[in-house]
Design a protein around this motif. Structure first.
Motif, short mmCIF file in Angstrom:
data_model
loop_
_atom_site.label_atom_id
_atom_site.label_comp_id
_atom_site.label_asym_id
_atom_site.label_seq_id
_atom_site.Cartn_x
_atom_site.Cartn_y
_atom_site.Cartn_z
N ALA A 177 68.63 66.40 44.97
CA ALA A 177 69.29 65.09 45.00
C ALA A 177 70.36 65.04 46.09
O ALA A 177 70.42 64.08 46.88
N LEU A 178 71.18 66.08 46.19
CA LEU A 178 72.25 66.09 47.19
C LEU A 178 71.69 66.21 48.60
O LEU A 178 72.15 65.53 49.52
N ALA A 179 70.69 67.08 48.79
CA ALA A 179 70.09 67.23 50.12
C ALA A 179 69.48 65.92 50.59
O ALA A 179 69.55 65.57 51.78
N THR A 180 68.88 65.17 49.67
CA THR A 180 68.27 63.88 50.01
C THR A 180 69.33 62.84 50.31
O THR A 180 69.22 62.08 51.29
N THR A 181 70.36 62.79 49.49
CA THR A 181 71.46 61.83 49.73
C THR A 181 72.11 62.08 51.08
O THR A 181 72.36 61.15 51.86
N LEU A 182 72.38 63.34 51.38
CA LEU A 182 73.06 63.68 52.63
C LEU A 182 72.14 63.56 53.84
O LEU A 182 72.50 62.93 54.83
N GLY A 183 70.95 64.17 53.76
CA GLY A 183 70.06 64.20 54.91
C GLY A 183 69.36 62.87 55.15
O GLY A 183 69.48 62.27 56.22
N ASN A 184 68.63 62.40 54.14
CA ASN A 184 67.80 61.20 54.30
C ASN A 184 68.60 59.91 54.15
O ASN A 184 68.16 58.86 54.60
N GLY A 185 69.76 60.01 53.50
CA GLY A 185 70.62 58.84 53.36
C GLY A 185 71.72 58.81 54.40
O GLY A 185 71.69 58.02 55.34
N TYR A 186 72.68 59.71 54.27
CA TYR A 186 73.88 59.70 55.12
C TYR A 186 73.56 59.99 56.59
O TYR A 186 73.91 59.20 57.48
N VAL A 187 72.88 61.11 56.88
CA VAL A 187 72.60 61.48 58.27
C VAL A 187 71.70 60.45 58.94
O VAL A 187 71.97 60.00 60.07
N TYR A 188 70.63 60.05 58.25
CA TYR A 188 69.73 59.05 58.84
C TYR A 188 70.50 57.77 59.15
O TYR A 188 70.31 57.17 60.22
N GLY A 189 71.36 57.34 58.24
CA GLY A 189 72.15 56.13 58.46
C GLY A 189 73.04 56.24 59.69
O GLY A 189 73.19 55.28 60.45
N LYS A 190 73.62 57.41 59.90
CA LYS A 190 74.47 57.62 61.07
C LYS A 190 73.65 57.60 62.36
O LYS A 190 74.07 57.04 63.37
N LEU A 191 72.47 58.22 62.33
CA LEU A 191 71.64 58.28 63.53
C LEU A 191 71.01 56.94 63.86
O LEU A 191 70.84 56.60 65.03
N ASP A 192 70.69 56.17 62.84
CA ASP A 192 70.01 54.88 63.05
C ASP A 192 70.98 53.71 63.14
O ASP A 192 70.62 52.64 63.64
N GLY A 193 72.19 53.91 62.64
CA GLY A 193 73.16 52.81 62.63
C GLY A 193 73.11 51.98 61.36
O GLY A 193 73.94 51.10 61.15
N LYS A 194 72.14 52.27 60.50
CA LYS A 194 72.04 51.56 59.21
C LYS A 194 71.27 52.42 58.22
O LYS A 194 70.47 53.27 58.59
N ILE A 195 71.53 52.16 56.94
CA ILE A 195 70.89 52.93 55.88
C ILE A 195 69.40 52.58 55.79
O ILE A 195 69.02 51.41 55.92
N ASP A 196 68.58 53.57 55.57
CA ASP A 196 67.14 53.36 55.37
C ASP A 196 66.92 52.65 54.04
O ASP A 196 67.33 53.14 52.98
N THR A 197 66.28 51.48 54.08
CA THR A 197 66.05 50.71 52.86
C THR A 197 64.77 51.13 52.14
O THR A 197 64.51 50.66 51.02
N GLY A 198 63.97 51.99 52.75
CA GLY A 198 62.75 52.48 52.10
C GLY A 198 63.04 53.68 51.22
O GLY A 198 64.20 54.00 50.92
N ASP A 199 61.99 54.34 50.78
CA ASP A 199 62.16 55.54 49.96
C ASP A 199 62.72 56.67 50.82
O ASP A 199 62.35 56.83 51.98
N TRP A 200 63.59 57.46 50.22
CA TRP A 200 64.17 58.60 50.92
C TRP A 200 63.41 59.88 50.63
O TRP A 200 63.56 60.87 51.35
N TYR A 201 62.62 59.88 49.55
CA TYR A 201 61.89 61.08 49.15
C TYR A 201 60.64 60.62 48.43
O TYR A 201 60.65 59.59 47.76
N ASN A 202 59.57 61.39 48.52
CA ASN A 202 58.30 60.94 47.95
C ASN A 202 58.12 61.32 46.48
O ASN A 202 57.02 61.20 45.94
N LYS A 203 59.18 61.80 45.83
CA LYS A 203 59.16 62.05 44.39
C LYS A 203 60.14 61.09 43.73
O LYS A 203 61.31 61.02 44.12
N LYS A 204 59.66 60.39 42.72
CA LYS A 204 60.43 59.32 42.08
C LYS A 204 61.82 59.78 41.64
O LYS A 204 62.83 59.11 41.93
N TYR A 205 61.89 60.88 40.94
CA TYR A 205 63.16 61.30 40.34
C TYR A 205 64.19 61.64 41.40
O TYR A 205 65.36 61.26 41.29
N ILE A 206 63.76 62.35 42.44
CA ILE A 206 64.69 62.71 43.52
C ILE A 206 65.12 61.48 44.28
O ILE A 206 66.32 61.31 44.58
#
Length: 458
Positions: free
Chosen positions: A269-298
């Motif tokens: 959960a934390l790796a996804t929040t930080l990597g796929n959420g926070y870092v991606y948002g910083k690199l792209d300039g906005k938060i990814d509105t799609g899925d961050w991980y391909n497993k529902k619970y994570i």
């Protein structure tokens, strides 16, 4: 003179530990050939490497025999760090050490010298020989046809990493996780080409990240956010014993019935929040509105805790008791039934069964797993081993049912008033005092799959 030497030593020490971790990006031929051989193994699913080899002039008995010999090498040994709370630190894996040494040495002789002692000498020699034999084959079939594109891409990736100052996200993770890293140890990133494919692979271990990348990858936001995701697992793993013990205590002292399964999910959960959420948002300039991980619970829990995590990052605060309590609260308030859903709780499992085929059955039914253990005996000792963990506990009774069920009842205080009929098939799920689920299957004629369906219906 002594004082001068001491001052110089203190200055150099402060200088080293004041430096930030450096990221080094490279191509490793030795690693690429090793992965190539793995992908040619019979047990591996169809893939681009296997396709290229099978269509080539090298698909003959001589090289098939080398592949067969390679896939029969015992390369993966492991041991746990017993002093750490169970599940909080990854076991040492010799295959990780092999890959690390392949990346960080320039030839197979140096690789053997660095690796000797981790696996038997004969195995090491056979491994090096297999890599030597397949290096020209790999180069002819994979690397050389893609060399121009791949090397251009490697330069672009290195430039992107420097421009985006990717190392700063590593430092963000160190602070947030309250973790440790010796800045004199660089983080080495090894890429190799993945032709005729979409996307890329990602794995991190020790001080390494490795990735096969498609030769026409146009955007690097996804690549680096996933790379940081995997890197955050390493940072989490490198928390000190003191920090890990404190976190373990915070979870165990929390009164929520969801605290155990929230704990099991936290690393991803934390790796996804930080990597796929926070870092991606910083690199792209906005938060990814799609899925961050391909497993529902994570995916869902990562998005749920994102505001909490970003507050801690912005305030430069490390994980503490308040963070853990709020994380558990968000889990329980938003996903209270997850602790009953098999697709979630079977991700972390300990199975006892006297039928060895049941391990494969469980694996087929629940392919995704984070931690999995299996014992083929139902004894007082095996039950006690199971009870040392907070994994989901699955006991499948199919022989000597009366005797085994009596033993199980006596070993679990929660079953003190349990009324059983050993002659009747049943499937029970009980939340234990350690907040893990006990799944008990009394099997006569039904399949494991049919009995587990009864659990889902409860």
């Amino acid at each position: 003179m002594k004082n001068k030497i001491l001052l110089i030593f203190l200055f150099l020490t402060a200088f080293v530990f004041g430096q930030k971790t450096t990221f080094k990006i490279k191509y490793s031929e030795q690693l690429a050939v090793f992965v190539f051989l793995q992908n040619l193994s019979q047990d591996y699913p169809e893939n681009v490497f296997k396709t290229e080899f099978q269509q080539s002039k090298y698909n003959i008995e001589k090289y098939k025999a080398i592949i067969s010999k390679f896939e029969n090498l015992s390369l993966d040994y492991s041991f746990r760090f017993e002093e750490y709370p169970y599940g909080s630190k990854k076991s040492m894996q010799t295959e990780d050490i092999l890959k690390k040494n392949l990346i960080e040495t320039e030839n197979l002789n140096d690789f053997k010298l660095r690796t000797i002692g981790f696996i038997p000498n004969k195995t090491l020699s056979d491994l090096a020989e297999s890599i030597l034999e397949f290096t020209p084959i790999y180069n002819e079939l994979i690397y050389n046809p893609n060399k121009e594109k791949f090397e251009k891409q490697l330069r672009e990736i290195t430039k992107y990493s420097n421009e985006q100052e990717i190392e700063k996200y590593f430092e963000t993770g160190l602070l947030f996780y309250n973790s440790n890293w010796d800045s004199s140890i660089p983080f080495i990133i090894a890429f190799y080409p993945l032709p005729n494919s979409n996307g890329f692979t990602a794995q991190a271990f020790c001080n390494n990240f490795i990735s096969a990348i498609q030769t026409d990858l146009g955007s690097y936001k996804d690549l680096f956010s996933v790379m940081l995701h995997e890197t955050y697992h390493i940072i989490y793993d490198e928390q000190s014993l003191e920090v890990k013990t404190e976190i373990d205590t915070y979870f165990k002292e929390n009164k929520s019935k969801c605290s155990n399964y929230a704990y099991q999910l936290m690393n991803e959960a934390l790796a996804t929040t930080l990597g796929n959420g926070y870092v991606y948002g910083k690199l792209d300039g906005k938060i990814d509105t799609g899925d961050w991980y391909n497993k529902k619970y994570i995916n869902l829990i990562a998005k749920q805790i994102y505001p909490l995590v970003t507050v801690y990052i912005d305030e430069k605060k490390p994980i503490d008791k308040n963070f853990i309590d709020n994380y558990i609260r968000l889990y329980e308030e938003n996903f209270p039934n997850w602790i009953n859903e098999l697709d979630n709780i079977m991700t972390y499992r300990y199975v006892l069964s006297e039928n060895k085929n049941d391990e494969n059955t469980i694996r087929k039914l629940f392919r995704y797993r984070s931690r999995s253990e299996f014992e083929d005996q139902i004894t007082e000792s095996s039950i006690e081993n199971m009870q040392k963990t907070t994994l989901t506990k699955i006991i499948i009774v199919s022989k000597n049912n009366t005797e085994k069920l009596k033993l199980i009842k006596n070993k679990f205080p929660e079953l003190k008033n349990w009324k059983i009929n050993a002659d009747k098939e049943f499937a029970e799920k009980i939340l234990l005092n350690d907040k893990s689920q006990l799944i008990l299957l009394n099997q006569k004629k039904s399949t494991i799959e049919d009995l587990l369906k009864l659990i889902k219906q409860q």
